[in-house]
Motif scaffolding. Structure first.
Motif, PDB file in Angstrom:
ATOM      1  N   PRO A  53       0.828  -1.205   0.000  1.00 17.29           N
ATOM      2  CA  PRO A  53       0.000   0.000   0.000  1.00 17.29           C
ATOM      3  C   PRO A  53       0.858   1.249   0.000  1.00 17.29           C
ATOM      4  O   PRO A  53       1.923   1.267   0.599  1.00 17.29           O
ATOM      5  N   ASP A  57      -2.817   4.913   2.278  1.00  9.69           N
ATOM      6  CA  ASP A  57      -3.929   4.180   1.695  1.00  9.69           C
ATOM      7  C   ASP A  57      -4.441   3.129   2.669  1.00  9.69           C
ATOM      8  O   ASP A  57      -3.695   2.566   3.445  1.00  9.69           O
ATOM      9  N   LYS A  73      -9.329  -0.649  -1.935  1.00  2.59           N
ATOM     10  CA  LYS A  73      -8.707   0.260  -0.983  1.00  2.59           C
ATOM     11  C   LYS A  73      -9.309   1.647  -1.075  1.00  2.59           C
ATOM     12  O   LYS A  73      -9.883   2.045  -2.090  1.00  2.59           O
ATOM     13  N   VAL A  75      -8.392   5.732  -0.649  1.00  2.00           N
ATOM     14  CA  VAL A  75      -7.219   6.549  -0.929  1.00  2.00           C
ATOM     15  C   VAL A  75      -7.332   7.895  -0.224  1.00  2.00           C
ATOM     16  O   VAL A  75      -8.354   8.570  -0.318  1.00  2.00           O
ATOM     17  N   PRO A  85     -11.569   9.783   3.150  1.00  2.00           N
ATOM     18  CA  PRO A  85     -10.891   9.041   2.082  1.00  2.00           C
ATOM     19  C   PRO A  85     -11.766   8.906   0.836  1.00  2.00           C
ATOM     20  O   PRO A  85     -12.990   8.947   0.933  1.00  2.00           O
TER      21      PRO A  85
END
Ligand SMILES: [Zn+2]
Length: 118
Positions: A53, A57, A73, A75, A85
């Protein structure tokens, strides 16, 4: 078109003797070869872990498939961003061999993942 699968082209720089040896192996022996090659790489400490990662992240989910790894995931882009995020996003990660003998993770962006709150 014929039904015979076309033999894959070995990466440039792979010794010919090794290529012909590999072609003789059974699937089980090939798997063991991969495992041993991976162990050797780890031993030489030159290969980053498959899924690395980026800092910040959030890896939410990792699912291994035969030819790729599915990663979901979130970000984080910036400390001052109110929307962080972002995502979650779905990526397909494949290990791409490079001519110098290393393997690098290649992240392919697939799309947004709908959040299901539980
Ligand atoms: Zn942001």
């Amino acid at each position: 078109m014929n039904d015979d699968p076309i033999a894959p082209t070995p990466p440039e720089g792979l010794p010919e003797q090794l290529v012909s040896d590999l072609n003789e192996l059974s699937p089980e022996e090939l798997r063991k070869t991969i495992i041993h090659a991976q162990e050797l790489l780890n031993f030489q400490d030159e290969v980053p872990s498959a899924i690395e990662p980026q800092s910040g992240d959030d890896i939410i989910q990792v699912t291994e498939h035969d030819s790729y790894t599915e990663v979901i995931k979130q970000v984080y882009c910036n400390e001052t961003c109110d929307d962080c995020p972002h995502g979650p996003y779905l990526y397909h990660v494949t290990q791409e061999p490079h001519p110098d003998g290393t393997t690098k993770a290649y992240w392919r962006f697939i799309g947004n993942v709908p959040l299901d709150d539980e």
